[in-house]
Design an enzyme around this catalytic site. Structure first.
Site, PDB file in Angstrom:
ATOM      1  N   LYS A   1       0.854  -1.188   0.000  1.00 32.67           N
ATOM      2  CA  LYS A   1       0.000   0.000   0.000  1.00 32.67           C
ATOM      3  C   LYS A   1       0.893   1.242   0.000  1.00 32.67           C
ATOM      4  O   LYS A   1       2.043   1.177   0.414  1.00 32.67           O
ATOM      5  CB  LYS A   1      -0.885  -0.002   1.238  1.00 32.67           C
TER       6      LYS A   1
ATOM      7  N   HIS B   1       1.970   6.923   2.646  1.00 31.60           N
ATOM      8  CA  HIS B   1       1.379   8.233   2.377  1.00 31.60           C
ATOM      9  C   HIS B   1       1.543   9.208   3.537  1.00 31.60           C
ATOM     10  O   HIS B   1       2.108   8.866   4.572  1.00 31.60           O
ATOM     11  CB  HIS B   1      -0.088   8.084   1.963  1.00 31.60           C
TER      12      HIS B   1
ATOM     13  N   HIS C   1       1.272   8.460   7.192  1.00 29.31           N
ATOM     14  CA  HIS C   1       2.309   7.754   7.952  1.00 29.31           C
ATOM     15  C   HIS C   1       3.384   8.690   8.471  1.00 29.31           C
ATOM     16  O   HIS C   1       4.307   8.258   9.143  1.00 29.31           O
ATOM     17  CB  HIS C   1       2.988   6.689   7.077  1.00 29.31           C
TER      18      HIS C   1
HETATM   19  N1  ARG Z   1      -0.364  -1.061  10.065  1.00 30.01           N
HETATM   20  C1  ARG Z   1      -1.275  -0.400  10.946  1.00 30.01           C
HETATM   21  C2  ARG Z   1      -1.985   0.737  10.206  1.00 30.01           C
HETATM   22  O1  ARG Z   1      -1.466   1.248   9.235  1.00 30.01           O
HETATM   23  C3  ARG Z   1      -0.611   0.173  12.147  1.00 30.01           C
HETATM   24  C4  ARG Z   1      -0.011  -0.850  13.069  1.00 30.01           C
HETATM   25  C5  ARG Z   1       0.298  -0.270  14.407  1.00 30.01           C
HETATM   26  N2  ARG Z   1       0.911  -1.187  15.317  1.00 30.01           N
HETATM   27  C6  ARG Z   1       0.266  -2.170  15.952  1.00 30.01           C
HETATM   28  N3  ARG Z   1       0.955  -2.960  16.729  1.00 30.01           N
HETATM   29  N4  ARG Z   1      -1.023  -2.338  15.827  1.00 30.01           N
HETATM   30  O2  ARG Z   1      -3.057   1.110  10.628  1.00 30.01           O
END
Ligand code: ARG
Length: 564
Positions: A124, A127, A130
């Site tokens: 993905k 963006h 982040h």
């Molecule tokens: N990949 C997830 C997102 O973009 C965030 C993950 C954050 N870390 C976790 N341990 N849940 O929403």
């Protein structure tokens, strides 16, 4: 030297602890009033006298010493003055001798902090959404390291989910290796978007996608190969951006890593009677705690985001034995983290208290929202490049003959992006504006970098005439000089506060504030044309300001060019 603690330690007020007194001591708005002040209004209730009288009593009973040379009552405040000469000498000597180490500490020795940040999703776009998690997490990483902690930076990759089935399906229909080779992450994103627009109502393709997802789960070699290819392309891409932003990780264990680590958690939930059946799904009931249930297994037996986060927390505790584990994730996931922290508590793990959701607000550009599925998305890389381009234009206009303009523009542009996301307290939503983050006048990294370049230029001119900073004995600083000194002396405490509150913005604000003080000094006082001790002292002030500002910016991941 912590002056507030020193003052609080010497005061005795019935019914108030040293801590209570400490929390009342403030910094007066102007230094003419004093360096520290104790407002007596809250004391009036306890002591049953007027604030003015209390202030007088406290001022006259305060015993001054080498550190605090006077205590005076004024309008219900006790105003304290620090011994300027001693503070000046001590602060400058410390900074000049410690250099890059000024502000570092050993409070964290023997303690481990895990920080989960950036946590990108494979295939993905990386963006603008982040940006905050990446730069806040990275700044906290550097701040804790500077305080002596053992820090583990974790990129909890989003590499698990049905979207990978869709992607393989799209690739099989419309893609090929050439496309990936040339288009990289953008080609992958296009495939994903195309699937979501063209296959939305195509039951045949949706079925195919589910089948591909099943194949990945069952380690089918071709499905797994493609999945890994997508993962490698994404990681190669984001790692280049991390390098530009000075961001590093110690682990890239993502959601998929926990595939075989969820069952023990599910078993334990079952044994402890926490797992409940609900419409075929398995949940942990959190109603008694005012939350919706935490979904552990879907009715088709598939695990969820929360299931993997539970397994990840157990794994991190067992592997790193952390004193704290921070999750730098947007506030949209508040409920998710409250749920998993509660489930861990219910599982009888006392360390649930050491799990912290470091939440932050949204970043948007002036032109509004975005969606990955439909392809309307602002890539972080484009924001960075645009900022660097604009930085180049500004520099080119202000200083056309500057050497390494490209390099300086890169440092200035990247700094502006990072600082723009760090300057406000985390929880605020921010609208990113190029003009604002690149302003030379505002509360920006550019302003701080420019201040450093100014100090640097004075120092190199001095060096050309054989003049070097030194800290003369018994020098009595004037008001602007002393304001800089007091600012400089704050850095160690600011860093500790930033760590305690998970707020890199404290360091960013400190840098702007110190720059303002320095610039006032720069305008008020001649430096190179001053004489004797005054000149050497002022050069020392330049050097100390440069060191202190650089150290602050380094903690935020921002470079400081010598010239601008
Ligand atoms: N990949 C997830 C997102 O973009 C965030 C993950 C954050 N870390 C976790 N341990 N849940 O929403």
């Amino acid at each position: 030297m912590d002056y507030k603690e020193h003052i609080a330690g010497k005061m005795h007020i019935d019914g108030m602890s040293e801590e209570d007194i400490l929390s009342l001591i403030a910094t007066p708005p102007t230094s003419e009033m004093g360096d520290y002040a104790l407002p007596c209004f809250k004391l009036a209730k306890i002591m049953r006298r007027s604030p003015a009288i209390i202030a007088q009593e406290l001022a006259s009973s305060y015993e001054t010493d080498d550190v605090i040379c006077s205590a005076e009552a004024m309008n219900g405040y006790v105003n304290f003055r620090v011994n300027k000469k001693d503070l000046t000498k001590a602060t400058l000597s410390e900074i000049l001798s410690k250099g890059e180490g000024y502000g570092a500490d050993t409070v964290g020795e023997g303690k481990t902090i895990c920080i989960d940040y950036s946590s990108v999703n494979i295939a993905k776009p990386f963006h603008i959404g982040h940006l905050s998690t990446t730069v806040i997490g990275s700044a906290l990483y550097k701040i804790y390291k500077f305080l002596g902690y053992n820090v583990v930076g974790i990129n909890h990759l989003g590499d698990y989910g049905t979207q990978f089935g869709k992607l393989i399906c799209a690739y099989k229909h419309w893609g090929n290796e050439d496309l990936l080779e040339n288009g990289g992450i953008h080609a992958i994103n296009d495939l994903y978007v195309r699937f979501n627009t063209e296959a939305e109502d195509n039951e045949e393709m949706q079925k195919e996608a589910r089948e591909y997802f099943r194949l990945i789960e069952n380690h089918d070699p071709e499905a797994e190969r493609l999945f890994n290819r997508f993962k490698d392309i994404t990681l190669e891409y984001v790692k280049k951006i991390y390098a530009r932003l000075n961001v590093t990780f110690d682990s890239y264990n993502g959601e998929r890593f926990y595939t075989d680590k969820m069952q023990p958690v599910i078993d334990e939930l079952q044994e402890k009677g926490l797992l409940i059946e609900s419409n075929g799904a398995k949940i942990v009931d959190l109603e008694p705690y005012g939350m919706p249930p935490c979904l552990i297994l879907r009715s088709d037996g598939a695990s969820l985001y929360a299931t993997r986060d539970l397994a990840a927390a157990m794994y991190r505790k067992a592997t790193y034995d952390f004193d704290k584990c921070l999750y730098v994730v947007a506030y949209q996931q508040n409920l998710h983290f409250r749920q998993i922290f509660k489930v861990i508590e219910l599982m009888g793990r006392p360390w649930y208290k050491d799990l912290v959701h470091v939440a932050f607000g949204m970043v948007s550009l002036e032109d509004g929202a975005m969606s990955t599925r439909k392809g309307r998305v602002v890539w972080l890389e484009d924001v960075i490049d645009k900022c660097i381009q604009k930085a180049y234009d500004v520099i080119n206009e202000k200083n056309p003959s500057l050497e390494n303009k490209d390099q300086v523009a890169e440092t200035v542009g990247l700094g502006a992006v990072i600082f723009g996301a760090l300057y406000n307290s985390r929880i605020k939503d921010i609208t990113f504006s190029y003009d604002k983050v690149l302003s030379f006048e505002g509360e920006t990294s550019v302003y701080v970098q420019y201040t450093c370049a100014r100090a640097n230029s004075v120092l190199s001119k001095a060096a050309e005439s054989g003049l070097y900073p030194s800290v003369p004995e018994g020098y009595e600083p004037n008001v602007s000089e002393f304001d800089v000194i007091k600012g400089l002396a704050q850095l160690p405490q600011v860093i500790k506060d930033a760590a305690e509150k998970y707020e890199p913005s404290y360091v960013a604000r400190f840098a702007v504030d110190l720059s303002q003080k320095f610039n006032k000094f720069y305008i008020d006082c001649k430096i190179l044309t001053a004489e004797g001790d005054t000149r050497l002292f002022r050069l020392a002030l330049c050097r100390a300001a440069l060191i202190t500002l650089k150290n602050s910016m380094t903690l935020l991941g921002i470079g400081v060019p010598d010239r601008m």
